[in-house]
Design a protein around this motif. Sequence first.
Motif, PDB file in Angstrom:
ATOM      1  N   LYS A   1      64.875  32.956  13.926  1.00 33.14           N
ATOM      2  CA  LYS A   1      64.470  34.234  14.464  1.00 33.14           C
ATOM      3  C   LYS A   1      65.600  35.121  14.748  1.00 33.14           C
ATOM      4  O   LYS A   1      66.102  35.952  14.282  1.00 33.14           O
ATOM      5  CB  LYS A   1      63.398  33.919  15.310  1.00 33.14           C
ATOM      6  CG  LYS A   1      62.021  33.559  14.794  1.00 33.14           C
ATOM      7  CD  LYS A   1      60.833  33.496  15.918  1.00 33.14           C
ATOM      8  CE  LYS A   1      59.561  32.610  15.556  1.00 33.14           C
ATOM      9  NZ  LYS A   1      58.953  33.384  14.249  1.00 33.14           N
TER      10      LYS A   1
ATOM     11  N   ASP B   1      56.597  43.801  11.080  1.00 33.02           N
ATOM     12  CA  ASP B   1      56.161  42.573  11.316  1.00 33.02           C
ATOM     13  C   ASP B   1      54.785  42.188  10.559  1.00 33.02           C
ATOM     14  O   ASP B   1      54.571  43.297  10.019  1.00 33.02           O
ATOM     15  CB  ASP B   1      56.056  42.327  12.828  1.00 33.02           C
ATOM     16  CG  ASP B   1      55.159  43.239  13.560  1.00 33.02           C
ATOM     17  OD1 ASP B   1      54.366  44.125  12.814  1.00 33.02           O
ATOM     18  OD2 ASP B   1      55.104  43.467  14.724  1.00 33.02           O
TER      19      ASP B   1
ATOM     20  N   GLY C   1      59.702  37.698  11.891  1.00 37.36           N
ATOM     21  CA  GLY C   1      58.838  36.531  11.079  1.00 37.36           C
ATOM     22  C   GLY C   1      59.158  36.684   9.855  1.00 37.36           C
ATOM     23  O   GLY C   1      58.838  35.909   8.837  1.00 37.36           O
TER      24      GLY C   1
ATOM     25  N   THR D   1      54.669  37.543  19.282  1.00 36.80           N
ATOM     26  CA  THR D   1      55.848  37.770  19.083  1.00 36.80           C
ATOM     27  C   THR D   1      56.541  37.522  20.667  1.00 36.80           C
ATOM     28  O   THR D   1      57.728  37.510  20.769  1.00 36.80           O
ATOM     29  CB  THR D   1      56.273  39.123  18.564  1.00 36.80           C
ATOM     30  OG1 THR D   1      55.551  40.097  19.368  1.00 36.80           O
ATOM     31  CG2 THR D   1      55.789  39.141  17.265  1.00 36.80           C
TER      32      THR D   1
END
Length: 451
Positions: free
Chosen positions: A411, A271, A215, A89
Amino acid sequence: MKISNRRSSTGRRRTSAAVALGAVLALTATACGDDGSGSGSGAEGSGKGKIVFWDNNGGVRTDIWKEIIADFEKANPDIDVQYVGIASTEYQSKVDTAIQGGGLPDVGGVSASMLAGFAAQNALDPLDFRLAKSSLNGKLNKDMIESLRAAGGGDDKLYSIPTSANNGVLYYRTDLFEKAGLEEPTTWDRFYEAAEKLTNKGKNEFGYTIRGGAGSIAQALDAMYGQSGITSFWDSTGKKTTVNDPKNVEALEKYAALFKKATPAADLNNDFTKMVAQWDSGTIGMLNHNLGSYQDHVKALGTDKFRGIPQPTGPGGKRVQVSNPVDGIGLFKGSKNKEAAWKFIEFATSPEANSKYNESAGQVPSHADAAKSDWIAEAEPTKLAAEALSDGSTTIVQLPYYLPDWNTVSKAENEPNFQKVLLGEMSAKDFLDTLAEQLNEAQAEWDEQRG
């Protein structure tokens, strides 16, 4: 969301995209050299000494990379590899910062999803001529090679050597399905039926865990296209995206409606690491992730309590999935020891190391010989994913990784909006219309810059 705010955000994005696209064009005119990005042209070096490797999935893949590095250093005692693990990330922002301010490694993970941005900033060395002279030539999966070549920004150069493909998988608890008398969730209808029947909020039992944090967009797109059966990301003109097609809007409405109805409330911010850990430790029926988490599930549940199968089929029994980015390793242009860095890339994608890496990751190997390894037959999700990709039952919708601003759009600019959809604060249509507007503009800019 107000139209004026959306356009303001898009306007800021368009400026950065234009700069990045201009840099891509500069790549076609210069083979190498410092373009002002701070990367420099580097040097071949002696082929000995120290090189720095940045892992783009640090923590998750640290142990296997350290094992491969130890094997490499044993075979190449004159080369010392310094490992730096960076969380997936955080990886792209770390590299972008280093491109502007200095401190890039010699070699690092470069997946298809981030490739265009790095290439646009002239940070990577083209690898075609090195591959042509290598024992790897003709041995790497052609589809993975072409995916990385296409994602590189339009100059048809290869900036990353593929290590693996990481297909989407639907994991489900076989023990819970058997107890509830449910059929395997091989279709979307069965998936929704199971999500409802396996949910008992009073006992903290849920049918599904949805990805609402980092994500989330890729997983939502996978669910949308899988249900709608639409097989192309762009319409017939190649200028307008299909993300906001009415069939996709309807699919997203149904999918997002699972939140808090058949999923935990914590999913809003989860996530993949939190989502996977929650599934492994709880009583949740199904999880959409990829092959990379297979070994985590084995450690937590054993092999007799779950299965990992290809995504459910949609209309007419056809399976449609969005592309999962091919992962790979790139050589940074500023490296002062490119010969040693290339030796490491060659070793890491050789049959033995590539097999070892992908067995640990549960992914599809890039090297043809590694793809014949015995462990693949024993790792059922990997075997089934490979079969689904080769038997004609699956259509892949290619995401536009080549757009320099793809990651920003998919994103930073839209993950918060998807959370609003889950919370009922934004309609699925407004969300997808916003996403479509940004993507259509990005594609138009891309077409204009390419001439």
